[in-house]
Design a protein around this motif. Structure first.
Motif, PDB file in Angstrom:
ATOM      1  N   ILE A  81       0.825  -1.191   0.000  1.00  0.00           N
ATOM      2  CA  ILE A  81       0.000   0.000   0.000  1.00  0.00           C
ATOM      3  C   ILE A  81       0.873   1.260   0.000  1.00  0.00           C
ATOM      4  CG2 ILE A  81      -0.223  -0.178   2.521  1.00  0.00           C
ATOM      5  CD1 ILE A  81      -2.820   1.327   0.118  1.00  0.00           C
ATOM      6  N   VAL A  82       0.624   2.108  -0.948  1.00  0.00           N
ATOM      7  CA  VAL A  82       1.259   3.429  -0.995  1.00  0.00           C
ATOM      8  C   VAL A  82       0.181   4.431  -1.395  1.00  0.00           C
ATOM      9  CG1 VAL A  82       3.557   2.555  -1.577  1.00  0.00           C
ATOM     10  CG2 VAL A  82       1.965   3.130  -3.409  1.00  0.00           C
ATOM     11  N   HIS A  83       0.480   5.705  -1.300  1.00  0.00           N
ATOM     12  CA  HIS A  83      -0.481   6.739  -1.684  1.00  0.00           C
ATOM     13  C   HIS A  83      -0.874   6.537  -3.142  1.00  0.00           C
ATOM     14  CE1 HIS A  83      -2.227  10.603  -2.641  1.00  0.00           C
ATOM     15  NE2 HIS A  83      -2.182  10.947  -1.342  1.00  0.00           N
ATOM     16  N   PRO A  84      -2.185   6.452  -3.439  1.00  0.00           N
ATOM     17  CA  PRO A  84      -2.599   6.172  -4.814  1.00  0.00           C
ATOM     18  C   PRO A  84      -2.152   7.231  -5.829  1.00  0.00           C
ATOM     19  CG  PRO A  84      -4.493   6.784  -3.447  1.00  0.00           C
ATOM     20  CD  PRO A  84      -3.343   6.540  -2.531  1.00  0.00           C
ATOM     21  N   GLY A  85      -1.901   8.442  -5.338  1.00  0.00           N
ATOM     22  CA  GLY A  85      -1.446   9.479  -6.269  1.00  0.00           C
ATOM     23  C   GLY A  85      -0.024   9.271  -6.751  1.00  0.00           C
ATOM     24  N   TYR A  86       0.731   8.440  -6.019  1.00  0.00           N
ATOM     25  CA  TYR A  86       2.141   8.217  -6.358  1.00  0.00           C
ATOM     26  C   TYR A  86       2.427   6.716  -6.438  1.00  0.00           C
ATOM     27  CZ  TYR A  86       2.109  13.027  -4.741  1.00  0.00           C
ATOM     28  OH  TYR A  86       1.804  14.349  -4.580  1.00  0.00           O
ATOM     29  N   ALA A  87       1.438   5.964  -6.922  1.00  0.00           N
ATOM     30  CA  ALA A  87       1.495   4.502  -6.811  1.00  0.00           C
ATOM     31  C   ALA A  87       2.124   3.810  -8.014  1.00  0.00           C
ATOM     32  CB  ALA A  87       0.082   3.948  -6.604  1.00  0.00           C
ATOM     33  N   LYS A  88       2.336   4.532  -9.111  1.00  0.00           N
ATOM     34  CA  LYS A  88       2.812   3.861 -10.316  1.00  0.00           C
ATOM     35  C   LYS A  88       4.144   3.151 -10.064  1.00  0.00           C
ATOM     36  CE  LYS A  88       3.699   4.360 -15.220  1.00  0.00           C
ATOM     37  NZ  LYS A  88       3.725   5.264 -16.408  1.00  0.00           N
ATOM     38  N   GLY A  89       4.148   1.857 -10.399  1.00  0.00           N
ATOM     39  CA  GLY A  89       5.353   1.052 -10.232  1.00  0.00           C
ATOM     40  C   GLY A  89       5.649   0.650  -8.807  1.00  0.00           C
ATOM     41  N   LYS A  90       4.798   1.057  -7.874  1.00  0.00           N
ATOM     42  CA  LYS A  90       5.064   0.771  -6.457  1.00  0.00           C
ATOM     43  C   LYS A  90       3.937  -0.029  -5.796  1.00  0.00           C
ATOM     44  CE  LYS A  90       7.786   5.001  -5.741  1.00  0.00           C
ATOM     45  NZ  LYS A  90       7.580   5.575  -7.102  1.00  0.00           N
ATOM     46  N   MET A  91       2.673   0.399  -6.031  1.00  0.00           N
ATOM     47  CA  MET A  91       1.560  -0.273  -5.371  1.00  0.00           C
ATOM     48  C   MET A  91       1.351  -1.672  -5.944  1.00  0.00           C
ATOM     49  SD  MET A  91      -2.509   0.746  -5.174  1.00  0.00           S
ATOM     50  CE  MET A  91      -2.280   2.167  -4.105  1.00  0.00           C
ATOM     51  N   VAL A  92       1.065  -2.616  -5.024  1.00  0.00           N
ATOM     52  CA  VAL A  92       0.621  -3.959  -5.412  1.00  0.00           C
ATOM     53  C   VAL A  92      -0.707  -4.194  -4.706  1.00  0.00           C
ATOM     54  CG1 VAL A  92       1.104  -6.429  -5.372  1.00  0.00           C
ATOM     55  CG2 VAL A  92       2.990  -4.788  -5.675  1.00  0.00           C
ATOM     56  N   ALA A 104      -8.162  -6.026   1.406  1.00  0.00           N
ATOM     57  CA  ALA A 104      -7.701  -4.636   1.372  1.00  0.00           C
ATOM     58  C   ALA A 104      -6.508  -4.612   0.417  1.00  0.00           C
ATOM     59  CB  ALA A 104      -7.302  -4.157   2.758  1.00  0.00           C
ATOM     60  N   VAL A 105      -6.029  -3.439   0.095  1.00  0.00           N
ATOM     61  CA  VAL A 105      -4.893  -3.358  -0.825  1.00  0.00           C
ATOM     62  C   VAL A 105      -3.705  -4.120  -0.267  1.00  0.00           C
ATOM     63  CG1 VAL A 105      -3.206  -1.809  -1.909  1.00  0.00           C
ATOM     64  CG2 VAL A 105      -5.632  -1.157  -1.817  1.00  0.00           C
TER      65      VAL A 105
END
Length: 412
Positions: free
Chosen positions: A226-237, A274-275
């Motif tokens: 989980i990371v901030h969705p506004g800065y999630a590209k390449g990071k959020m799974v 959850a994410v």
């Protein structure tokens, strides 16, 4: 003859006692209220004249009807459970009696317009002209398995009152927590001391079952990031997307709603997502042991494939066996099924020999050294507001118990 009025009175005295079990409890019984019926049953066994009546620290009730023949006869047992399912409330049960059922809709609850209809529940038409006991639509009934208890108790009382019916030693057992899969866990097979037994826990009149599912439970945990969705590209799974991929990769037509008879299935019981993490809870069922093992392999292989695809161990799958098909333990002693089948025929019941699409205490007991087929108790639509039982089916089940006792004394 076994009295219809007595059967009804006894059955209602049981179902109006709340005995719902609790899967989240670690005690045995899982709920204190199960003691209320357990203690009542122990006292009732003494009252009707049973011997060696005992109730242990876990609420297991046992008693003996001594043999009334001189020659050697195997000791047989009859077993039923007194808890009811946590799937639907068993509190404040209000049984309704419908005499001479005409085959039409039964209005269970006028205020809430709850109707038991043969257009949906077609088995109702099997019982036209009979007396049905239903709920008031707001609770389950508890025929699963208080009908079985009623039948065993009534049969023992009948045999005591009619000593001209010859039989060997009979043991009876009443257990807690069957509905949460723990009914046989603390059952003392050695203390029970029977050569074989029968659970009175089936449904439709005539059912005789000695085969059930092999069963396992699977917990699949998927880790995300989980990371901030506004800065999630390449990071959020997003673990929920991976969980969806896992779900959709299993055979879509091998689920409970698409299978019948001897067909097995994967059943997704619960999703908590959850994410950051998603948990899937499955049960795996199959009558065939090889297919059962193959189903577990399918889930483990899928886990490995997705972990490989995502480059790390983000999915952990834990599978635990629950119970096994009792057929393996019954087939070497098939005469115990033959006796039950003949007993049904002799009392005018057509045997319906089939596999259980579920489990039974008899499965675990069979693997604990007590071969234990399952016989009809008569109820339908278990675990819900539409549950009902024909009184005539309970009477026939009682007659089957008496006839099994008689045939065992003659044939073995």
């Amino acid at each position: 003859m076994i009295s219809k009025e007595q059967i009804i009175k006894r059955f209602i005295s049981y179902v109006t006692i709340d005995t719902e079990s609790d899967p989240n409890s670690n005690t045995t019984p899982s709920t204190k209220k199960q003691w209320n019926l357990a203690n009542k049953l122990a006292e009732e066994l003494k009252t009707i004249g049973m011997q060696d009546v005992c109730i242990d620290e876990n609420a297991y009730v046992m008693a003996t009807l001594p043999a009334n023949v001189e020659h050697k006869v195997p000791t047989i047992g009859f077993i039923a459970h007194f808890d009811t399912s946590p799937d639907f409330t068993g509190s404040n049960v209000k049984p309704q009696i419908h005499k001479n059922y005409l085959g039409s809709d039964i209005l269970l609850n006028k205020e809430e317009q709850i109707v038991l209809s043969p257009d949906y529940f077609e088995d109702l038409r099997l019982y036209i002209g009979q007396t049905l006991i239903t709920t008031d639509g707001t609770t389950l009934l508890g025929a699963d398995d208080k009908a079985g208890i009623c039948e065993i108790m009534s049969a023992m009382e009948y045999l005591i009152q009619n000593p001209d019916i010859k039989h060997g030693k009979i043991r009876v057992g009443f257990t807690p927590d069957e509905e949460i899969g723990r009914g046989a866990h603390k059952f003392d097979v050695e203390k029970f001391g029977a050569d074989w037994a029968y659970t009175m826990d089936g449904s439709q009149i005539g059912e005789l079952e000695y085969e059930n599912f092999n069963a396992a439970a699977a917990i699949v945990k998927i880790k995300g990031k989980i990371v901030h969705p506004g800065y999630a590209k390449g990071k959020m799974v997003n673990s929920m997307y991976i969980a969806t991929e896992f779900i959709n990769s299993l055979p879509k037509m091998e689920t409970p709603e698409h299978t019948e008879d001897n067909q097995g299935f994967f059943h997704l019981c619960s999703v908590k997502g959850a994410v950051d993490e998603t948990t899937l809870e499955y049960i795996i069922r199959d009558h065939d042991k090889k297919h059962f093992e193959a189903r577990k392999e399918v889930m483990l292989n899928l886990t490995n494939e997705l972990n490989s695809q995502y480059g790390s161990e983000i999915i952990i799958t834990q599978i635990k066996d629950q119970y096994y098909n009792m057929r393996e333990k019954i087939e070497p002693v098939m005469h115990i099924v033959d006796i039950a089948e003949e007993a049904m025929i002799q009392v005018g019941v057509k045997p319906i020999i089939k596999a259980i699409r579920g489990g039974t205490d008899g499965s675990q007991l069979s693997y604990m050294g007590l071969p234990c087929p399952n016989i009809f108790a008569g109820g339908h639509n278990f675990h819900g507001r539409y549950e009902y039982v024909p009184v005539e089916s309970m009477i026939k089940a009682t007659e089957v118990i008496c006839k099994i006792a008689e045939l065992t004394a003659i044939k073995t």
